[in-house]
Design a protein around this motif. Structure first.
Motif, PDB file in Angstrom:
ATOM      1  N   GLY A  98      25.992  26.534  64.512  1.00 33.71           N
ATOM      2  CA  GLY A  98      26.679  27.335  65.529  1.00 33.71           C
ATOM      3  C   GLY A  98      25.707  28.296  66.166  1.00 33.71           C
ATOM      4  N   VAL A  99      25.835  28.481  67.466  1.00 35.40           N
ATOM      5  CA  VAL A  99      24.900  29.327  68.206  1.00 35.40           C
ATOM      6  C   VAL A  99      25.677  30.299  69.083  1.00 35.40           C
TER       7      VAL A  99
ATOM      8  N   THR B 167      32.559  40.628  77.282  1.00 35.93           N
ATOM      9  CA  THR B 167      34.011  40.520  77.470  1.00 35.93           C
ATOM     10  C   THR B 167      34.452  39.085  77.730  1.00 35.93           C
ATOM     11  N   GLU B 168      33.483  38.197  77.985  1.00 34.79           N
ATOM     12  CA  GLU B 168      33.795  36.799  78.278  1.00 34.79           C
ATOM     13  C   GLU B 168      32.718  35.911  77.673  1.00 34.79           C
ATOM     14  N   ILE B 169      33.156  34.837  77.015  1.00 39.64           N
ATOM     15  CA  ILE B 169      32.235  33.935  76.331  1.00 39.64           C
ATOM     16  C   ILE B 169      32.604  32.496  76.689  1.00 39.64           C
ATOM     17  N   VAL B 170      31.601  31.716  77.066  1.00 39.84           N
ATOM     18  CA  VAL B 170      31.811  30.295  77.354  1.00 39.84           C
ATOM     19  C   VAL B 170      31.701  29.521  76.050  1.00 39.84           C
ATOM     20  N   ALA B 171      32.729  28.734  75.738  1.00 35.04           N
ATOM     21  CA  ALA B 171      32.745  27.937  74.510  1.00 35.04           C
ATOM     22  C   ALA B 171      32.350  26.500  74.818  1.00 35.04           C
ATOM     23  N   ILE B 172      31.402  25.974  74.049  1.00 37.76           N
ATOM     24  CA  ILE B 172      31.020  24.574  74.201  1.00 37.76           C
ATOM     25  C   ILE B 172      30.921  23.945  72.808  1.00 37.76           C
ATOM     26  N   GLY B 173      30.811  22.628  72.764  1.00 41.55           N
ATOM     27  CA  GLY B 173      30.695  21.924  71.493  1.00 41.55           C
ATOM     28  C   GLY B 173      32.044  21.669  70.861  1.00 41.55           C
TER      29      GLY B 173
ATOM     30  N   ALA C  72      35.439  22.676  82.522  1.00 38.33           N
ATOM     31  CA  ALA C  72      36.150  21.474  82.962  1.00 38.33           C
ATOM     32  C   ALA C  72      35.431  20.213  82.506  1.00 38.33           C
ATOM     33  N   SER C  73      34.113  20.229  82.574  1.00 37.70           N
ATOM     34  CA  SER C  73      33.306  19.086  82.133  1.00 37.70           C
ATOM     35  C   SER C  73      32.104  19.628  81.398  1.00 37.70           C
ATOM     36  N   GLU C  74      32.019  19.311  80.119  1.00 41.78           N
ATOM     37  CA  GLU C  74      30.949  19.889  79.300  1.00 41.78           C
ATOM     38  C   GLU C  74      30.027  18.798  78.772  1.00 41.78           C
ATOM     39  N   GLN C  75      28.779  18.870  79.208  1.00 36.80           N
ATOM     40  CA  GLN C  75      27.770  17.908  78.759  1.00 36.80           C
ATOM     41  C   GLN C  75      26.653  18.578  77.974  1.00 36.80           C
ATOM     42  N   GLY C  76      26.744  19.903  77.796  1.00 43.77           N
ATOM     43  CA  GLY C  76      25.776  20.618  76.965  1.00 43.77           C
ATOM     44  C   GLY C  76      24.354  20.536  77.487  1.00 43.77           C
TER      45      GLY C  76
END
Length: 498
Positions: free
Chosen positions: A263-264, A395-401, A425-429
């Motif tokens: 996790g990062v 105050t805002e964090i983008v979640a991926i994975g 909407a579309s997550e390719q990391g």
């Protein structure tokens, strides 16, 4: 229609994505390759497997998409960090690559600390950890001197693949920052660090920006990949830097949380003078003259995978997580620490191990499952708090994975972190970040920020519930006590691990 290709060279597979000017992934393809563990704590790969996997994936990408090779403007890379590739004067690999998750180098880490003292943090901005590249170089220097004597250059995984594709050597700043040989603020190889261990600076490759063009394809490579000789190749970046680009982390205060095997927590930083004394990683970004702060939980998604395979092997992940929404926050007084592989942030400790605390006969599989998710998220919050302590407002964090795939877990992250969680909407990391570097390098956009606006869009926002935030703040305080309470026990138990 024009396209760019992002190549993500991972630990288990290489992934290629074909991306159009709107950021849409038209096609993608992956090729797996083996991992070797010849001795305890060792983790190695054959660099030729990366090359052949990349060429096969590129060829299949062109074949399944049906596009003309002339439609591809360029390609760039994201790569697994820290792995050591040594080549001789003819560019031949001298030994298998030693990977980021190889932990044979504890003695070399202590040597680095003893030799450099406070200079290490001042120059490299990071502590000496087994995963980094310099300890691996010293291990070869000490244990395989006949091989080290032949070494002309060291490279990182993606840089070796790029060399094979173009015939040109180079390393970008975001990946170089993870070697412990870079003066991170000055953006030059450190003669002080290299000289302290008898390493000539000539062993370090030329430094380039992530979006710099580093050549075109060699004729034989073009033939094998299905692309043209004229295809532009750009340097690329470290997987975490590219993951940040792919999540739009381009601006002060922008932060992401990526939950995969590890996790990062990663936050954008513009102040090159910032020194967090090694509490978290401080690396160069893929954007020019920018940086990022990063904390790592070693066993994030891995903790959930371990739990499922050990206690609910018959279930898939969706089935395992189906009942967690009915379990109240705090999992009925059950607390999990995800130290099953040791820990990185804020406790760089190879001996610490995980625990369930507070078990009673009323706890069900759903209680344990929710507890695992809460423990992973508490661990990641420790990194977020270090970033906040540096003066940043998050105050805002983008979640991926994997952590972005379950709505209950996303809401849990919002409540534990005390911040809104954005799902893309579309997550390719990292693969998307590599494609963005190729798009920017090819002149599609005036800046990486402009590229991010075109490529990246949010789908959902999960906002923190004040009552849950208060409850989780109390549980987080208890979670923080567990490491200190169990450290000595785990040190003693280490003698019994076989």
């Amino acid at each position: 229609m024009k396209y760019v290709i992002g190549v993500d060279l991972g630990t288990s597979a290489v992934k290629t994505v074909l991306v159009d000017p709107q950021g849409k992934v038209a096609f993608e393809h992956s090729e797996a390759y083996p991992l070797s563990r010849p001795k305890p704590n060792w983790s190695e790969q054959n660099p030729e497997d990366w090359v052949q996997g990349t060429l096969t994936s590129l060829r299949r990408l062109i074949e399944i998409s049906g596009i003309e090779p002339s439609q591809v403007d360029g390609l760039s890379f994201s790569g697994q960090m820290h792995g050591l590739v040594l080549v001789d004067a003819q560019g031949q690999v001298l030994r298998p690559a030693i990977l980021w998750n190889d932990t044979r180098t504890t003695a070399q880490c202590r040597k680095i600390e003893q030799t450099l003292g406070t200079k290490l943090i001042e120059i490299a901005r990071n502590r000496a950890l087994e995963g980094f590249t310099l300890p691996k170089i010293l291990w070869v220097q000490e244990n395989e001197p006949e091989i080290f004597a032949q070494a002309e250059l060291f490279l990182l995984p993606k840089d070796y693949v790029r060399y094979r594709l173009t015939g040109e050597y180079g390393m970008d700043y975001s990946d170089a920052a993870g070697t412990l040989l870079l003066d991170v603020g000055a953006k030059v190889w450190s003669p002080e660090i290299a000289g302290a261990f008898g390493l000539p600076l000539s062993i370090c490759p030329k430094l380039v920006e992530s979006f710099d063009q580093t050549g075109t394809l060699l004729p034989e490579i073009a033939g094998q990949s299905g692309l043209l000789v004229s295809t532009k190749v750009f340097a690329g970046g470290a997987d975490n830097a590219c993951g940040a680009l792919g999540a739009g982390i381009l601006g002060e205060g922008r932060t992401m949380c990526s939950i995969g095997t590890s996790g990062v927590v990663l936050s954008y930083e513009s102040n090159k003078e910032l020194n967090l004394e090694g509490k978290v990683h401080f690396f160069n970004h893929g954007e020019k003259d920018a940086y990022y702060i990063m904390g790592v939980t070693l066993a994030a998604g891995h903790s959930l995978t371990w739990f499922k395979e050990t206690f609910a092997a018959e279930k898939n992940f969706d089935e395992l997580l189906q009942g967690i929404g009915a379990i109240p926050a705090g999992s009925g007084g059950l607390l999990f620490t995800p130290y099953i592989s040791g820990e990185r942030t804020p406790h760089p400790d190879a001996n610490i191990r995980g625990s369930f605390i507070g078990m009673d006969s009323g706890h069900t599989l759903d209680h344990f499952t929710r507890s695992v998710l809460e423990g992973i998220t508490f661990s990641l919050r420790e990194s977020i708090e270090i970033v906040r302590d540096s003066g940043k407002e998050i105050t805002e964090i983008v979640a991926i994975g994997g952590g972005a795939k379950n709505e209950t877990w996303l809401q849990m992250q919002a409540d534990i972190f005390g911040a809104s969680i954005v799902r893309l909407a579309s997550e390719q990391g990292p693969a998307m970040g590599a494609a963005m570097l190729a798009a920017y390098g090819s002149g599609w956009f005036a800046s990486l920020g402009e590229c991010a606006e075109a490529f990246i869009h949010s789908a959902d926002v999960y906002r923190p519930d004040p009552e849950q935030v208060e409850l989780y703040n109390g549980l987080f305080s208890l979670y923080q006590e567990v490491y200190g309470q169990t450290r000595e026990l785990n040190d003693k138990l280490a003698a019994y691990r076989k």
